[in-house]
Write an enzyme that holds these catalytic residues in place. Structure first.
Site, PDB file in Angstrom:
ATOM      1  N   TYR A   1      -9.293  15.284  -5.829  1.00  0.00           N
ATOM      2  CA  TYR A   1      -8.676  14.552  -6.935  1.00  0.00           C
ATOM      3  C   TYR A   1      -8.069  15.515  -7.941  1.00  0.00           C
ATOM      4  O   TYR A   1      -6.885  15.381  -8.313  1.00  0.00           O
ATOM      5  CB  TYR A   1      -9.702  13.651  -7.618  1.00  0.00           C
ATOM      6  N   ASN A   2      -8.857  16.482  -8.414  1.00  0.00           N
ATOM      7  CA  ASN A   2      -8.323  17.430  -9.396  1.00  0.00           C
ATOM      8  C   ASN A   2      -7.137  18.198  -8.827  1.00  0.00           C
ATOM      9  O   ASN A   2      -6.139  18.420  -9.521  1.00  0.00           O
ATOM     10  CB  ASN A   2      -9.416  18.404  -9.838  1.00  0.00           C
ATOM     11  N   ALA A   3      -7.238  18.571  -7.564  1.00  0.00           N
ATOM     12  CA  ALA A   3      -6.125  19.294  -6.940  1.00  0.00           C
ATOM     13  C   ALA A   3      -4.874  18.425  -6.865  1.00  0.00           C
ATOM     14  O   ALA A   3      -3.751  18.913  -7.066  1.00  0.00           O
ATOM     15  CB  ALA A   3      -6.535  19.762  -5.542  1.00  0.00           C
ATOM     16  N   SER A   4      -5.056  17.145  -6.587  1.00  0.00           N
ATOM     17  CA  SER A   4      -3.895  16.246  -6.501  1.00  0.00           C
ATOM     18  C   SER A   4      -3.220  16.100  -7.853  1.00  0.00           C
ATOM     19  O   SER A   4      -1.982  16.033  -7.946  1.00  0.00           O
ATOM     20  CB  SER A   4      -4.313  14.869  -5.963  1.00  0.00           C
ATOM     21  N   LYS A   5      -4.014  16.059  -8.912  1.00  0.00           N
ATOM     22  CA  LYS A   5      -3.432  15.929 -10.245  1.00  0.00           C
ATOM     23  C   LYS A   5      -2.771  17.230 -10.693  1.00  0.00           C
ATOM     24  O   LYS A   5      -1.766  17.206 -11.420  1.00  0.00           O
ATOM     25  CB  LYS A   5      -4.504  15.487 -11.245  1.00  0.00           C
TER      26      LYS A   5
ATOM     27  N   SER B   1      -3.470  14.105 -15.153  1.00  0.00           N
ATOM     28  CA  SER B   1      -4.778  14.014 -15.793  1.00  0.00           C
ATOM     29  C   SER B   1      -5.110  15.361 -16.420  1.00  0.00           C
ATOM     30  O   SER B   1      -4.597  16.402 -15.987  1.00  0.00           O
ATOM     31  CB  SER B   1      -5.846  13.652 -14.750  1.00  0.00           C
TER      32      SER B   1
ATOM     33  N   ASP C   1       0.850  -1.189   0.000  1.00  0.00           N
ATOM     34  CA  ASP C   1       0.000   0.000   0.000  1.00  0.00           C
ATOM     35  C   ASP C   1       0.885   1.237   0.000  1.00  0.00           C
ATOM     36  O   ASP C   1       1.456   1.609   1.025  1.00  0.00           O
ATOM     37  CB  ASP C   1      -0.914  -0.005   1.228  1.00  0.00           C
TER      38      ASP C   1
END
Length: 266
Positions: A155-159, A142, A63
């Site tokens: 999610y968008n911030a992480s990408k 992404s 993990d």
């Protein structure tokens, strides 16, 4: 490209399925020995299928959202005695829904896997590449990195973080033979949407790109030393281009229409 053992060696994370598996398949087909990494039980089946390419395939089920997981991977790399010619940092997860209604543990796990583990693994691998003046790093970001993501905000911030992180490191390395490439796919036919709980969204039911095509474009961009590649359909390239000229308020609203729960029925 040859290592001290005569065969190039690549590490691919999130390699049990989807884009990660297809990236591993690209490396195997192009003469690399590979170490494939994932947390789920499908990894051994992926290893078996990849071995059919006549590549030497090792696997590690761990993990990477945990500090110990990344350190375990680093120890396996070190104990192999192999130089890393390429690494595809691909492991990631999504969380869908209004941020305040979602699980905090799920949100923090997303950040740990998508962001923290990428920084952690890069910091372990990059010094050796710089010392040898040789290596390639591929990050799976992404097209979501180009716009705010209502109902997928973390999610968008992480990408977006990955894209910026990769570009920053690439510039730091501009006087070396170590390259950094960002892969930016759009909606792709993988388990992502099911795992993120997005099956009732317009994005979840939309036509998606083939992960094999996305991985091929990413691999080719990596080997060519490109800074990034917007992979998949033409609409992905349009989306990425528009995001550079439209205000965030508008791109956020456009994203909302695709990602809002229940939008598939509207």
């Amino acid at each position: 490209m040859e290592t001290q053992n005569g065969t190039p060696f690549a590490v691919i994370t999130g390699a049990s399925s989807g884009i990660g598996y297809e990236l591993a398949n690209q490396f195997a087909r192009h003469g690399f020995d590979i170490l494939v990494v994932a947390e789920d039980a499908r990894l051994e089946d992926a290893k078996r299928r990849l071995s059919e390419q006549n590549a030497k395939v090792e696997s590690l089920r761990v993990d990477l959202a945990t500090h110990d997981g990344v350190e375990t991977l680093n120890r396996q790399i070190q104990s192999s005695g192999r130089f890393i010619d390429a690494v595809a940092i691909n492991a990631g997860v999504g969380v869908q829904g209004a941020f305040w209604e979602t699980s905090l543990d799920a949100q923090l796990n997303l950040i740990a896997l998508n962001v923290t583990s990428a920084v952690h693994l890069t910091h372990r691998i990059l010094p050796g590449m710089v010392a040898r003046n040789h290596g390639r790093i591929l990050y799976t970001s992404s097209v979501a990195a180009t716009a705010p993501g209502p109902f997928m905000s973390s999610y968008n911030a992480s990408k977006a973080f990955l894209k910026s992180f990769a570009e920053g490191i690439r510039n730091e390395l501009k006087d070396t033979n170590v390259t950094v490439t960002t892969l930016m796919p759009g909606a792709t036919e993988t388990d992502f949407f099911r795992r993120a709980g997005m099956e009732d969204t317009k994005l979840g039911v939309s036509e998606k790109d083939d992960p094999a095509d996305v991985a091929r474009e990413g691999f080719e961009a990596l080997m060519e030393g490109k800074d990034h590649i917007v992979a998949g359909s033409f609409k992905n390239k349009v989306q990425a281009t528009l995001a550079h000229v439209l205000p965030d308020t508008l791109t956020a609203e456009m994203h909302r229409k695709q990602s809002e729960p229940g939008s598939a029925e509207r």
